[in-house]
Design a protein around this motif. Sequence first.
Motif, mmCIF file in Angstrom:
data_model
loop_
_atom_site.group_PDB
_atom_site.id
_atom_site.type_symbol
_atom_site.label_atom_id
_atom_site.label_comp_id
_atom_site.label_asym_id
_atom_site.label_seq_id
_atom_site.Cartn_x
_atom_site.Cartn_y
_atom_site.Cartn_z
ATOM 1 N N ARG A 173 36.523 26.385 47.283
ATOM 2 C CA ARG A 173 36.303 27.495 46.357
ATOM 3 C C ARG A 173 35.595 26.978 45.115
ATOM 4 N NH1 ARG A 173 41.227 28.915 45.800
ATOM 5 N NH2 ARG A 173 41.224 30.695 47.227
ATOM 6 N N ILE A 175 34.777 28.123 41.189
ATOM 7 C CA ILE A 175 35.052 29.051 40.084
ATOM 8 C C ILE A 175 34.076 28.721 38.961
ATOM 9 C CG2 ILE A 175 36.767 29.905 38.456
ATOM 10 C CD1 ILE A 175 38.940 29.022 40.370
ATOM 11 N N GLU A 217 34.214 30.163 48.914
ATOM 12 C CA GLU A 217 34.419 31.343 48.065
ATOM 13 C C GLU A 217 33.827 31.067 46.690
ATOM 14 O OE1 GLU A 217 38.415 32.624 47.719
ATOM 15 O OE2 GLU A 217 38.646 33.136 49.838
ATOM 16 N N VAL A 219 33.682 32.465 42.919
ATOM 17 C CA VAL A 219 34.316 33.362 41.957
ATOM 18 C C VAL A 219 33.554 33.222 40.638
ATOM 19 C CG1 VAL A 219 36.443 33.988 40.766
ATOM 20 C CG2 VAL A 219 36.543 33.057 43.086
ATOM 21 N N LYS A 237 35.496 41.221 46.219
ATOM 22 C CA LYS A 237 35.018 40.187 47.144
ATOM 23 C C LYS A 237 34.172 40.810 48.248
ATOM 24 C CE LYS A 237 37.930 37.014 48.248
ATOM 25 N NZ LYS A 237 39.055 36.278 48.871
ATOM 26 N N GLU A 247 32.706 37.126 44.569
ATOM 27 C CA GLU A 247 33.307 38.172 43.756
ATOM 28 C C GLU A 247 32.957 37.918 42.298
ATOM 29 O OE1 GLU A 247 37.700 37.742 43.145
ATOM 30 O OE2 GLU A 247 37.509 36.337 44.835
ATOM 31 N N HIS A 249 33.858 38.889 38.160
ATOM 32 C CA HIS A 249 34.803 39.407 37.172
ATOM 33 C C HIS A 249 34.136 39.357 35.802
ATOM 34 C CE1 HIS A 249 38.102 39.183 40.108
ATOM 35 N NE2 HIS A 249 37.567 38.017 40.465
ATOM 36 N N LEU A 264 44.297 35.017 38.681
ATOM 37 C CA LEU A 264 43.559 34.355 39.754
ATOM 38 C C LEU A 264 44.331 33.176 40.335
ATOM 39 C CD1 LEU A 264 39.896 34.376 38.347
ATOM 40 C CD2 LEU A 264 40.856 35.793 40.167
ATOM 41 N N HIS A 268 45.200 32.776 44.246
ATOM 42 C CA HIS A 268 44.622 31.678 45.018
ATOM 43 C C HIS A 268 45.677 30.780 45.646
ATOM 44 C CE1 HIS A 268 40.753 32.019 42.366
ATOM 45 N NE2 HIS A 268 40.867 32.998 43.250
#
Length: 725
Positions: A173, A175, A217, A219, A237, A247, A249, A264, A268
């Motif tokens: 992932r 972020i 993923e 974010v 998502k 996704e 935000h 989050l 997660h």
Amino acid sequence: MKMFSVSHKTAFVVDHCPYMAESCRQQVECDVLTKSRGQGMIPLAPVSKSLWTCAVECSMEYCRILYDVYPLRKLLGTAHYIASVVMFQINYIVSDSEFHILNSWRQEDQSTHELMSALAAVGPPNPQEDPECCSVLHGLVAAVESLCKITEYQHEARTTLMDTADRVANRGRIICLTNAKSDTHVRMLEDCVQETILEQNKMAAGSDRLMSIQQCELVLVHIFPQGEDTLVSDRPKKEVSSLLTSEVHSVRAGRHLATKLNILVQQHFDLASTTITNIPMKEEQHANTSANYDVELLHHRDAHLDFSLSSLLFFCCSGDLHMAGSTSRDSGLKETVTLKWCTPRTNSVELHYCTGAYRISPTDVNSRPSSCLTNFLLNGRSVLLEQPRKSGSKVISHMLSSHGGEIFLHVLNSTRSTLEDPPSISEGCGGRVTDYRITDFGEFMRENRLTPVPESPDTEASGKPPAERAKAQLERYTRYWPMIISQTTIFNMQAVVPLANLIVKESLSEEDLLTCQKTVYNLVDMERKNDPLPISTVGSRGKGPKRDEQYRTMWNELETLVKTHVAGSERHQRVLDCIIACRSKPPEEEERKKRGRKREDKEEKAEKNINKDSEDKSWQESERLKGVVERVKEEQGESEVIKDSPDSPEPLNKKPRLEEIQLPEKAKGPVSLLTMWTNRITVANSRKHQEFAGRISSVNNKAELYQHLKDENGMDLHENGKATR
């Protein structure tokens, strides 16, 4: 979590470009020095943090919570063991004119101390730097490259499973905390990540030190100052490709960003929130006084597993399936379970039967209440936690205690053991209530049974998967479902069954609508005929509510049932309109009802008067019979005086028959207890002598002796036998 899930690798990319030096415009009051400064001191002006500072603080809180709850190479809890192939690691990257990797996947680099030291060396953004040379793209490319690197964890699993090394997955992932320009800029970042993944997978295919990314993923968190309008819209998502999901935000800087990352990290890593309320704590300024505080803790969500099962088994009357004791914060985005502080009688933790223990992490670790609670627990004390209840005895469900310098949330067994006998139905959640709707609940289970559904084009074309449709149906059926018979009227009426079975459907046909309207008209006809309703009178005294009140209760409950299913359906609304129209009676009907109520009141008043008169007559009758008993006692004394008279008959030796005994005329009537007692005394006296005929026929219970002499001679007899004419 499954082996090597997306949460196994998390790459943080924090934008370090000049625009991140802009103020977040959330002011912080500097009142720390208020106590020590003198009277002439000028108060300090409030300060505000930059976007960079907010991003760093919130991302470090994300890492701190993860390291607290999931320490490396340690047990998650007594109920769940992290096997040798489950571990969560973070790679922190800063991006400006180039990328800066602050740590690696090695275990010794996985700590907040290492990250904070590296961030101190980076420093704040340089406003003088050329914005054209700075971009968050450098950090995103480095994050994808980092995800392709093999961690020690993956290497251990691959060497252990030599024959099946290809089963070790590589997911991760990313972020990204940045200040995007627009939605077009966001799409450009997504395309960059997608292209980089494809390039890195080609390189990893021919290398033993790299692994291809199977799932990633992205974010994207767009940070903007308070008081400004965002140029980037939120987006849930979505799947960009088979390898990438994304996704977006859009969050204001400051406390809003902290709340978003707190949510989050729970999503997660399967975390949940528990708020400890009513914590007694002495005030800093007033040592002799204390106040109650609240502390929020994060932990693995399995600590709330008992709450979830209880909510599903014992749903409430309104059909609310949320966890008991749960409250929602920040517009429903964040949920927490509230537990009350309960000081234990003993600190012996081993005396409590625990079904699980999970590490905790305070949400606001630097606050005074959190610090006092953690110090209290680390000193060897323990705290029992009880579920807040409106009534009944308290239920202690959890316990906080420390082991080896780490604080755990223990789950106590608050339910029955599987070895015990099944509980009686009177001991259920409704208290000592014996009129549960058992038959209706059996029918409810039959209508909501789950069955396997094969995959077919028809199920895909319907829009919702079968599991979601089943949940939606269960939610509709439990919106209004009273658990016991005494709490409902309409579900006890056979006439309402057609409407109750149809109104829970997602959509009504025209035939269903006519059936519901016909049911309503039948109820109106029942009310016009004044038919009785199945009203439960358990626990009530007297005759219960009047007929009008019963029908008013029935109409209110029926309207409540239909209102819960009205949203988004035209035919459901027409059923509700029909009920409302039938409830509003015409004036002549109301006048007829008023006359009927007046007539009932008069009948009740007349009945009360009759009862009162009968009570008065009964009292008079008892007084009269009491006089008869007294006269009988006097007669016993007089019989001893006149027994020597020559004209008196001899007493009978045999017992007289009951039919020969004549009671006074006034004593005849309904046989009461006093009458029976009087008859008994009379029978006992009659066994001693035969009553004088003159006394039986006397008027005032006084007999005149020698009446025949007076009748024959025409003389009045006086004392000593002398006669006068």
